[in-house]
Design an enzyme around this catalytic site. Structure first.
Site, PDB file in Angstrom:
ATOM      1  N   ASN A 191       0.869  -1.176   0.000  1.00 43.16           N
ATOM      2  CA  ASN A 191       0.000   0.000   0.000  1.00 43.16           C
ATOM      3  C   ASN A 191       0.906   1.226   0.000  1.00 43.16           C
ATOM      4  O   ASN A 191       1.661   1.447   0.956  1.00 43.16           O
ATOM      5  CB  ASN A 191      -0.877  -0.023   1.261  1.00 43.16           C
ATOM      6  CG  ASN A 191      -1.827   1.164   1.323  1.00 43.16           C
ATOM      7  OD1 ASN A 191      -1.701   2.131   0.565  1.00 43.16           O
ATOM      8  ND2 ASN A 191      -2.771   1.090   2.244  1.00 43.16           N
ATOM      9  N   ASP A 202      -6.034   6.174  -9.173  1.00 46.45           N
ATOM     10  CA  ASP A 202      -7.494   6.087  -9.114  1.00 46.45           C
ATOM     11  C   ASP A 202      -8.060   7.442  -8.700  1.00 46.45           C
ATOM     12  O   ASP A 202      -7.626   8.019  -7.703  1.00 46.45           O
ATOM     13  CB  ASP A 202      -7.918   5.022  -8.088  1.00 46.45           C
ATOM     14  CG  ASP A 202      -7.603   3.611  -8.563  1.00 46.45           C
ATOM     15  OD1 ASP A 202      -7.635   3.384  -9.790  1.00 46.45           O
ATOM     16  OD2 ASP A 202      -7.318   2.744  -7.713  1.00 46.45           O
TER      17      ASP A 202
HETATM   18  C1  SAM Z   1      -6.046   3.538 -12.492  1.00 46.87           C
HETATM   19  S1  SAM Z   1      -4.838   2.325 -12.176  1.00 46.87           S
HETATM   20  C2  SAM Z   1      -3.423   2.951 -13.093  1.00 46.87           C
HETATM   21  C3  SAM Z   1      -2.451   1.883 -13.418  1.00 46.87           C
HETATM   22  C4  SAM Z   1      -1.182   2.330 -14.157  1.00 46.87           C
HETATM   23  N1  SAM Z   1      -0.383   3.206 -13.331  1.00 46.87           N
HETATM   24  C5  SAM Z   1      -1.510   2.988 -15.475  1.00 46.87           C
HETATM   25  O1  SAM Z   1      -1.296   4.210 -15.603  1.00 46.87           O
HETATM   26  O2  SAM Z   1      -1.980   2.266 -16.383  1.00 46.87           O
HETATM   27  C6  SAM Z   1      -4.369   2.664 -10.485  1.00 46.87           C
HETATM   28  C7  SAM Z   1      -3.631   1.502  -9.842  1.00 46.87           C
HETATM   29  O3  SAM Z   1      -3.203   1.877  -8.538  1.00 46.87           O
HETATM   30  C8  SAM Z   1      -3.440   0.801  -7.635  1.00 46.87           C
HETATM   31  N2  SAM Z   1      -3.586   1.377  -6.289  1.00 46.87           N
HETATM   32  C9  SAM Z   1      -4.600   2.134  -5.829  1.00 46.87           C
HETATM   33  N3  SAM Z   1      -4.378   2.515  -4.553  1.00 46.87           N
HETATM   34  C10 SAM Z   1      -3.177   1.981  -4.196  1.00 46.87           C
HETATM   35  C11 SAM Z   1      -2.393   2.019  -3.006  1.00 46.87           C
HETATM   36  N4  SAM Z   1      -2.818   2.691  -1.922  1.00 46.87           N
HETATM   37  N5  SAM Z   1      -1.219   1.350  -2.981  1.00 46.87           N
HETATM   38  C12 SAM Z   1      -0.790   0.652  -4.086  1.00 46.87           C
HETATM   39  N6  SAM Z   1      -1.483   0.599  -5.242  1.00 46.87           N
HETATM   40  C13 SAM Z   1      -2.657   1.252  -5.299  1.00 46.87           C
HETATM   41  C14 SAM Z   1      -4.709   0.166  -8.162  1.00 46.87           C
HETATM   42  O4  SAM Z   1      -4.880  -1.162  -7.702  1.00 46.87           O
HETATM   43  C15 SAM Z   1      -4.491   0.267  -9.681  1.00 46.87           C
HETATM   44  O5  SAM Z   1      -3.805  -0.852 -10.171  1.00 46.87           O
END
Ligand code: SAM
Length: 205
Positions: free
Chosen positions: A87, A110
């Site tokens: 995380n 996100d």
């Molecule tokens: C909208 S996707 C974007 C993925 C990639 N960076 C792209 O641009 O294609 C956001 C990613 O962040 C991850 N994510 C969200 N909150 C997170 C956190 N607190 N720690 C780690 N990963 C996280 C989600 O699971 C998701 O895979």
């Protein structure tokens, strides 16, 4: 049948905030670049092709994505890319030593559109502080999103962090990506001809 992957994980849920990741074993002498929320890590694989010198680490809260990225790296024989489960808002100090990362990427985090969910957005003043402490001197934070609201929020957080300076000029977006690599979301945005809002900051002394 391919395993179903959850689309969203609430990063504030207990279990994701406890921070249980052990430190990564990173080889000294090689720059480290980290994508926060890497999902498929297309960006990191393309960065590795563009610049083979650094080690590329993706931090991702969905364990299934982490497994897939590491399988892909092994299948392709790409030793410079790996993903780690964690995380972003809890595990970075445990994963990376202080002053060890050359660049952090926040590619299309996100957006959590509902106001009551804004607190789930990854980039907040606490994360900015953590990033500063983990960056090498003059290390960078690169952010991009096609959601203007989210990019403005990010700009406010990063501009208010005293140890970061905007590489373009204060309160300015960077028009073009300085990288050839494109994240999966970035490619989708480009196909839909959506404007992408980019920010780049450098750690100052
Ligand atoms: C909208 S996707 C974007 C993925 C990639 N960076 C792209 O641009 O294609 C956001 C990613 O962040 C991850 N994510 C969200 N909150 C997170 C956190 N607190 N720690 C780690 N990963 C996280 C989600 O699971 C998701 O895979």
């Amino acid at each position: 049948m391919p395993r179903r992957i959850r689309q969203h994980v609430n990063p504030l849920k207990l279990g994701y905030v406890e921070g249980m990741q052990p430190a990564l074993r990173l080889r000294a002498g090689r720059p480290i670049e980290v994508e926060l929320g890497c999902a498929h890590a297309d960006f990191l694989f393309e960065r590795a092709a563009e610049d083979p010198a650094p080690l590329y680490v993706g931090v991702e809260i969905r364990a299934e994505m982490v497994r897939r990225v590491n399988e892909r790296a092994a299948r392709l024989g790409v030793e410079s890319v790996c993903a780690v489960f964690g995380n972003v808002n809890a595990d970075l100090p445990r994963l990376f030593p202080r002053a060890s990362v050359a660049r952090f990427y926040l590619n299309f985090p996100d957006p959590w559109f509902k106001r009551r969910h804004h607190k789930r957005r990854v980039l907040n003043p606490e994360l900015a502080r953590t990033l500063v402490g983990t960056l090498v001197p003059h290390g960078e934070v690169f952010f991009q999103s096609d959601v203007f609201d989210l990019a403005l929020d990010a700009m406010e957080v990063l501009e208010r962090e005293p140890a970061l300076e905007n590489v373009v000029r204060p309160w300015a977006f960077e028009r073009m990506s300085p990288f050839r690599a494109r994240s999966r979301r970035e490619q989708q945005s480009e196909r839909k001809e959506r404007r992408v809002w980019r920010l780049r900051y450098r750690r100052v002394a």
